[in-house]
Scaffold this active site. Structure first.
Site, mmCIF file in Angstrom:
data_model
loop_
_atom_site.group_PDB
_atom_site.id
_atom_site.type_symbol
_atom_site.label_atom_id
_atom_site.label_comp_id
_atom_site.label_asym_id
_atom_site.label_seq_id
_atom_site.Cartn_x
_atom_site.Cartn_y
_atom_site.Cartn_z
ATOM 1 N N CYS A 115 44.345 55.665 47.126
ATOM 2 C CA CYS A 115 45.052 54.956 46.223
ATOM 3 C C CYS A 115 46.277 55.666 46.180
ATOM 4 C CB CYS A 115 44.290 54.908 45.042
ATOM 5 S SG CYS A 115 42.802 54.603 44.861
ATOM 6 N N CYS A 138 49.808 54.806 48.008
ATOM 7 C CA CYS A 138 50.618 53.383 47.631
ATOM 8 C C CYS A 138 51.084 53.782 46.072
ATOM 9 C CB CYS A 138 49.920 52.300 47.541
ATOM 10 S SG CYS A 138 49.598 51.775 49.256
ATOM 11 N N HIS A 139 50.253 54.439 45.266
ATOM 12 C CA HIS A 139 50.770 54.477 43.739
ATOM 13 C C HIS A 139 51.052 55.758 43.279
ATOM 14 C CE1 HIS A 139 48.997 50.402 43.837
ATOM 15 N NE2 HIS A 139 47.906 51.034 44.319
ATOM 16 N N CYS A 171 29.814 34.983 19.903
ATOM 17 C CA CYS A 171 30.543 36.148 19.784
ATOM 18 C C CYS A 171 31.303 36.186 18.387
ATOM 19 C CB CYS A 171 31.432 36.403 20.994
ATOM 20 S SG CYS A 171 31.001 35.920 22.462
ATOM 21 N N CYS A 177 29.778 36.753 14.978
ATOM 22 C CA CYS A 177 29.431 38.253 14.464
ATOM 23 C C CYS A 177 30.753 38.923 14.409
ATOM 24 C CB CYS A 177 28.607 38.730 15.532
ATOM 25 S SG CYS A 177 26.896 38.404 15.186
ATOM 26 N N HIS A 178 31.832 38.775 15.424
ATOM 27 C CA HIS A 178 32.870 39.631 15.349
ATOM 28 C C HIS A 178 34.107 39.216 14.875
ATOM 29 C CE1 HIS A 178 30.383 42.671 17.620
ATOM 30 N NE2 HIS A 178 30.274 41.719 18.573
ATOM 31 N N ARG A 228 29.126 45.513 27.958
ATOM 32 C CA ARG A 228 28.870 45.263 26.546
ATOM 33 C C ARG A 228 28.723 43.716 26.239
ATOM 34 N NH1 ARG A 228 27.600 48.186 21.689
ATOM 35 N NH2 ARG A 228 26.582 46.073 21.307
ATOM 36 N N CYS A 230 25.410 42.064 24.435
ATOM 37 C CA CYS A 230 25.656 41.037 23.477
ATOM 38 C C CYS A 230 24.934 39.845 23.651
ATOM 39 C CB CYS A 230 26.996 40.973 22.709
ATOM 40 S SG CYS A 230 27.491 42.416 21.741
#
Lengths: 136, 274
Positions: free
Chosen positions: B87, B90-91, B188, B191-192, B231, B235
């Site tokens: 990686c 190039c970076h 989702c 609840c959130h 996650r 859920c």
């Protein structure tokens, strides 16, 4: 000869069942079973959202059921059952799972839960705080 | 009379503009977004009240995900694949050229005609630029690289775009976020957003503004480091819905939707949660 033996056995069995059934009902067995459904995570898990007696970590998403039940009595049994069966009929955008409509609980389990809920007003049958949260 | 007529036109036009504005959030999809139930400030207060001790403890003992991040730093420099590159080829040796970049992810990428995530890009680089095999999502190495690349944006405010071609994907993410799912029939958002800040048993329902800023992270309940999409799966399962595969189109759209909610918050990886 053989058939009569089987019939006799069947009769004895039926008689035994008959003997045990009413005792269970008289002992308030279904409210007890309902309490277990209410507290158990894999069953009703009602305590995740509602305050019910004897839970260490009750939720506060739904109304406190000890308080709410003061507004219900035996004459509301059918309505209460419908709410647990499918609260969407009363509150279309509710978060409460449709326990009957989505077959989360059996019809029998819902009857037990309703018995338990109604018993919350009847201090003689089930006092608050007398059950541990773990169910039994 | 004439005056009155002009007045009417004016009122009508104003009304149309207002309605247009109100709909801009949910244009076309017909989704009525919930109002956030709790302010960011109040949520943080409750979070500290419920999890404060745990957070302090973790801060003292160190976050186990830090070790995963360290591995990512090494992997970044490791040559792999037929092109003989790493990686870093190039970076930049220390990822200089990726500083702040992850804060703009997920983003629309015309070459895949969809949403690109950091995790997906890592595999695209390996395949297309290094000639190396793709890393299995949620594997140690994949998480390690994702963590390292995101850590190069730590402290940089999240700034994802949902304009232009990204818009339909954002809308798809929003639609999924508001869709009722599973036997328990929950979305989702219920609840959130609608009930954020309430207690569901011993859990404080988190406010979705704070979801995309700190993953990958260590989660005590998993006993390991995992991604935001892990996650999502958790859920999904909780409401007895079918979890989707990592980095599928829907989860990438969902990640865009959630990351946009976190716009303006600094990237903070690795996170830790109960």
């Amino acid at each position: 000869m053989r058939t009569s033996k089987i019939a006799a056995l069947g009769l004895t069995f039926a008689f035994l069942t008959f003997l045990t059934l009413p005792t269970a009902v008289l002992a308030g067995g279904s409210a007890e079973a309902g309490k277990k459904v209410v507290d158990t995570k894999k069953l009703g898990n009602c305590a995740a959202c509602h305050v019910v007696p004897g839970m260490e970590f009750p939720g506060d998403v739904g109304p406190n059921l000890i308080e709410a039940m003061k507004n219900y009595s035996e004459k509301d049994r059918e309505m209460l059952r419908e709410r647990v069966w499918d609260e969407r009929k009363f509150m279309p955008d509710t978060i409460m799972p449709p326990f009957g409509a989505n077959k989360i609980l059996t019809s029998q389990q819902i009857d037990d839960v309703v018995d338990y809920l109604l018993s919350l007003n009847d201090k003689k049958i089930l006092k608050g705080g007398e059950h541990d949260g773990a169910g039994r | 009379m004439r005056r009155c007529f002009y007045f009417f036109i004016l009122v009508f036009a104003a009304g149309a503009v207002a309605a247009g504005g109100a709909f801009a959030g949910g244009a076309g999809s017909g989704i009525k977004e919930y109002k956030q139930n709790i302010s960011t400030r109040e949520y943080e207060k409750r979070y500290n009240a419920v999890y404060g001790k745990f957070t302090e403890q973790m801060a003292q003992q160190g976050n186990p995900a830090d070790f995963v991040l360290d591995d990512g730093k090494d992997l970044f420099k490791k040559v792999d694949g037929s092109a003989g590159k790493s990686c870093a080829s190039c970076h930049g040796e220390n990822g200089e050229k990726l500083k702040g970049v992850a804060a703009t992810y997920p983003k629309y990428d015309p070459s895949i005609k969809g949403i690109n995530t950091v995790a997906l890009q890592i595999n695209r680089c390996r395949k297309d630029n290094m000639g190396a095999p793709e890393l299995k999502y949620e594997s140690h190495d994949q998480l390690a690289l994702e963590l390292y690349v995101k850590s190069l944006s730590n402290g940089v405010p999240i700034k994802v775009s949902i304009d232009g071609p990204a818009r339909p994907f954002y809308k798809a993410g929003e639609a999924y976020y508001y869709k009722r799912q599973g036997q328990l029939n929950m979305s989702c958002a219920i609840c959130h957003v609608k009930y954020a800040g309430h207690m569901i048993r011993a859990n404080l329902l988190s406010n979705n503004r704070h979801h995309a800023d700190h993953w990958p992270g260590y989660r005590l309940k998993w006993g390991k480091t995992g991604s935001l999409q892990k996650r999502f799966k958790g859920c999904n399962k909780k409401v007895r819905a079918k979890p989707l595969p990592f980095q599928c189109e829907t989860y990438r759209d969902l990640e865009l939707y959630l990351t946009y909610q976190a716009n303006g918050l600094p990237v903070e990886v690795p996170g830790f949660r109960m």
